[in-house]
Design a protein around this motif. Sequence first.
Motif, short mmCIF file in Angstrom:
data_model
loop_
_atom_site.label_atom_id
_atom_site.label_comp_id
_atom_site.label_asym_id
_atom_site.label_seq_id
_atom_site.Cartn_x
_atom_site.Cartn_y
_atom_site.Cartn_z
N ASP A 150 -13.61 -1.78 28.85
CA ASP A 150 -14.74 -2.14 28.93
C ASP A 150 -15.91 -0.94 29.42
OD1 ASP A 150 -13.94 -4.92 28.86
OD2 ASP A 150 -13.33 -4.79 30.89
N ARG A 151 -15.04 -0.22 29.95
CA ARG A 151 -15.88 0.99 30.62
C ARG A 151 -15.08 2.36 30.26
NH1 ARG A 151 -21.43 1.03 32.00
NH2 ARG A 151 -21.70 3.02 33.42
N ILE A 152 -15.51 3.28 29.63
CA ILE A 152 -14.89 4.57 29.33
C ILE A 152 -15.55 5.77 29.84
CG2 ILE A 152 -14.33 5.88 27.31
CD1 ILE A 152 -14.73 3.23 25.56
N CYS A 153 -14.61 6.59 30.67
CA CYS A 153 -15.26 7.71 31.52
C CYS A 153 -14.47 8.94 31.21
CB CYS A 153 -15.13 7.43 33.14
SG CYS A 153 -15.67 5.95 33.64
N ALA A 154 -15.15 10.01 31.15
CA ALA A 154 -14.35 11.00 30.99
C ALA A 154 -14.55 12.23 31.77
CB ALA A 154 -15.13 11.94 29.55
N LEU A 155 -13.28 12.86 32.21
CA LEU A 155 -13.27 13.98 33.24
C LEU A 155 -14.01 15.10 32.53
CD1 LEU A 155 -9.69 13.77 34.77
CD2 LEU A 155 -11.95 12.36 35.51
N PRO A 156 -14.55 15.99 33.51
CA PRO A 156 -15.06 17.32 32.97
C PRO A 156 -13.91 18.08 32.15
CG PRO A 156 -14.83 17.50 35.41
CD PRO A 156 -14.41 15.89 35.08
N ASN A 157 -14.56 18.60 31.13
CA ASN A 157 -13.83 19.43 30.12
C ASN A 157 -12.95 18.71 29.41
OD1 ASN A 157 -14.91 21.71 31.59
ND2 ASN A 157 -13.54 21.78 33.04
N SER A 158 -12.97 17.42 29.31
CA SER A 158 -12.02 16.62 28.40
C SER A 158 -12.59 16.75 26.71
CB SER A 158 -11.73 15.28 28.76
OG SER A 158 -12.98 14.78 29.03
N GLN A 159 -11.65 16.84 25.99
CA GLN A 159 -11.90 16.96 24.55
C GLN A 159 -11.90 15.73 23.90
OE1 GLN A 159 -12.71 20.25 23.30
NE2 GLN A 159 -12.71 20.72 25.34
N VAL A 160 -13.04 15.27 23.17
CA VAL A 160 -13.05 14.24 22.34
C VAL A 160 -13.27 14.48 20.87
CG1 VAL A 160 -13.79 11.62 22.49
CG2 VAL A 160 -13.63 13.24 24.69
N ASN A 181 -21.20 14.42 22.96
CA ASN A 181 -21.58 13.97 21.82
C ASN A 181 -21.30 12.43 21.99
OD1 ASN A 181 -22.50 16.15 20.57
ND2 ASN A 181 -20.58 16.59 19.61
N TYR A 182 -19.97 11.95 22.27
CA TYR A 182 -19.58 10.62 22.29
C TYR A 182 -20.42 9.89 23.60
CZ TYR A 182 -15.93 10.94 19.00
OH TYR A 182 -15.07 11.18 18.03
N TRP A 183 -20.72 10.57 24.58
CA TRP A 183 -21.49 9.94 25.48
C TRP A 183 -23.02 9.73 24.98
CZ3 TRP A 183 -26.59 11.00 27.20
CH2 TRP A 183 -27.02 10.26 28.63
N ARG A 184 -23.37 10.63 24.23
CA ARG A 184 -25.07 10.30 23.69
C ARG A 184 -24.81 9.21 22.61
NH1 ARG A 184 -27.62 15.55 20.94
NH2 ARG A 184 -29.14 13.87 20.44
N MET A 185 -23.62 8.92 21.95
CA MET A 185 -23.69 7.76 21.05
C MET A 185 -23.22 6.71 21.63
SD MET A 185 -21.97 10.12 17.77
CE MET A 185 -22.86 9.07 16.54
N GLY A 191 -8.06 15.62 29.72
CA GLY A 191 -7.28 16.23 28.58
C GLY A 191 -8.17 15.77 27.47
N GLU A 192 -7.36 15.32 26.20
CA GLU A 192 -7.76 15.30 24.84
C GLU A 192 -7.84 13.42 24.71
OE1 GLU A 192 -6.30 18.88 22.35
OE2 GLU A 192 -5.32 17.04 22.18
N ALA A 211 -17.88 11.80 11.75
CA ALA A 211 -16.75 11.19 12.23
C ALA A 211 -16.84 10.53 13.82
CB ALA A 211 -15.73 12.49 12.46
N ASN A 212 -17.79 10.99 14.65
CA ASN A 212 -17.86 10.54 15.61
C ASN A 212 -18.50 9.03 15.68
OD1 ASN A 212 -17.23 12.92 16.81
ND2 ASN A 212 -18.88 13.58 17.53
#
Lengths: 298, 240
Positions: free
Chosen positions: B138-148, B183-187, B123-124, A117-118
């Motif tokens: 262009d650039r996507i950042c996530a705050l700690p503990n956000s759910q993706v 996981n999204y970061w790794r991808m 958040g999510e 999915a990801n």
Amino acid sequence: MNGLQISYFEASARKRLSELVDAGSLVEFCPPEMRQTSPHLAMLDAPLAFDDGVVTGRASLSGHKVLVAAQEGRFNGGAVGEVHGAKIRGLLDRALSERPTAVLLLIDSGGVRLHEANAGLIAISEIMRAVLRVQAAGIPVFALVGGSCGAFGGMGIVTRLCTEVVMSEQGRLGLSGPEVIETVKGVEEFDSRDRALVWRITGGKLRRALGEATLLVDDLIPAFRTAAVSLIERYRAHPPVPADLDELLGVQAELTERSARFAAARDGREIWANTFAEASRVPEMTVAEFNIQLGEAA
Amino acid sequence: MNGETMFDRLFGAGAHALTTEGLFLCGTARIGAQDVAVVGTRDHAAIDGTIALRIAEAVLHVVRDDAAGGKPPRPIVFIADTQGQALSRHEELLGLNGYFAHIVRCVDLARRRGHRLLTVISGEAVSGGFLAYGLMADRICALPNSQVRVMDLRAMSRVTKISLERLEELAKRSPVFAPGAENYWRMGGIHEIWSEEGDWSECMATALSHAANSDDRAAIGLERGGRLLSAPTAQIVASS
């Protein structure tokens, strides 16, 4: 076998492509012989396809060079995984250097493949940006929607980013599939087994009446071919240009008006009643009759 | 963390003027010496047609106002907090996918006009709601503990008929299906994940300076080892 009788809905992705483009003209990129399969499906012991459920290639259509991708709805519902999505994006990248007359996307997909999915979600986002890049380069991208899985999830968004959308009455287009809505919100919100209702919400005639599909054709591969050829001829003379501020403000006004006019609508009948003199006859109209009446209403 | 505290940390206290309207928010803020526009959603909004139109309109107005004022195009910061698209028969009937495509075109216009685009996931960030604008930056950042995510493992187990235990086990090794910003970061789908201790306004400034308008996510996914087949497969099709 009479070629005119081939249902687009019933055909496989490869059959659709081979009947759509000029006979024998398809050259496939990353063909099944390359065995570019999904390691993620393999990890979950799920069945594999050697083309990962999508055919990508170059062909001629009425003599014009086109790049084509066709999703196979019979494999995992045409869902987009890492390899599948990368093939479509690669094809769109290729369009920038090869400059075909058009790119044809034969979409037949429920959206993201849950097993990966990801990867699927990111891939669809990449496809979205690639579709916009290709159009910005003056190359039209046409979506053809008439398969059993329709165009849903992220592929429903991709479809609406295309320059033109050709649908059959049997084709379906949306974001969340009826089964998903029923599962989460209950059967009283959306009864996914009520086929007539599903078609009135997502089907080709509804989408055409709203202007979301730009052409409605019969469920025959040659009908899709004729539509694609006519679009190619039209865009050869007038290549697409990316939407400017005024155009998008216009779309904004149009969608705002739609939301206000149909603020409580929950059935395609309410849309048809607004457009057609004989709204109750819409489901039984032939495609030709529907198109004539829609033209008169416009 | 409530909105005000979060925005103080992102832009500095007093350096933001944001208004909320239901679950939609927009306004202006500063990153260092730079004026930016802010558009987004809060409280895990389910994105329906109404919110979609507000997001699209806000982006169009930023483009229009900067052009009319003869100003250099301001960066746009998207605050993404969405549980996904609204699930309803009414929304489907009107073509919610088309409303989302409209947002995407508006964001694309902003990019072509020279606005740099930054997403902050708070958040999510889920499925269609994430696709509609957060993933377009262009650039996507996530705050700690956000759910993706697309779908949680329990639901995935039901749909795929693969046992939850097995999915949980495999998720330890593979980033490809399980929820998680990591996981999204790794991808390559998320460029940066910020830490709780970090200086977020500094992070904002750095992220903005790294915002490039080419789509580099497949190359990043390859480099980080989370998406090994995307870039090479696209390459085969693009140039074989």
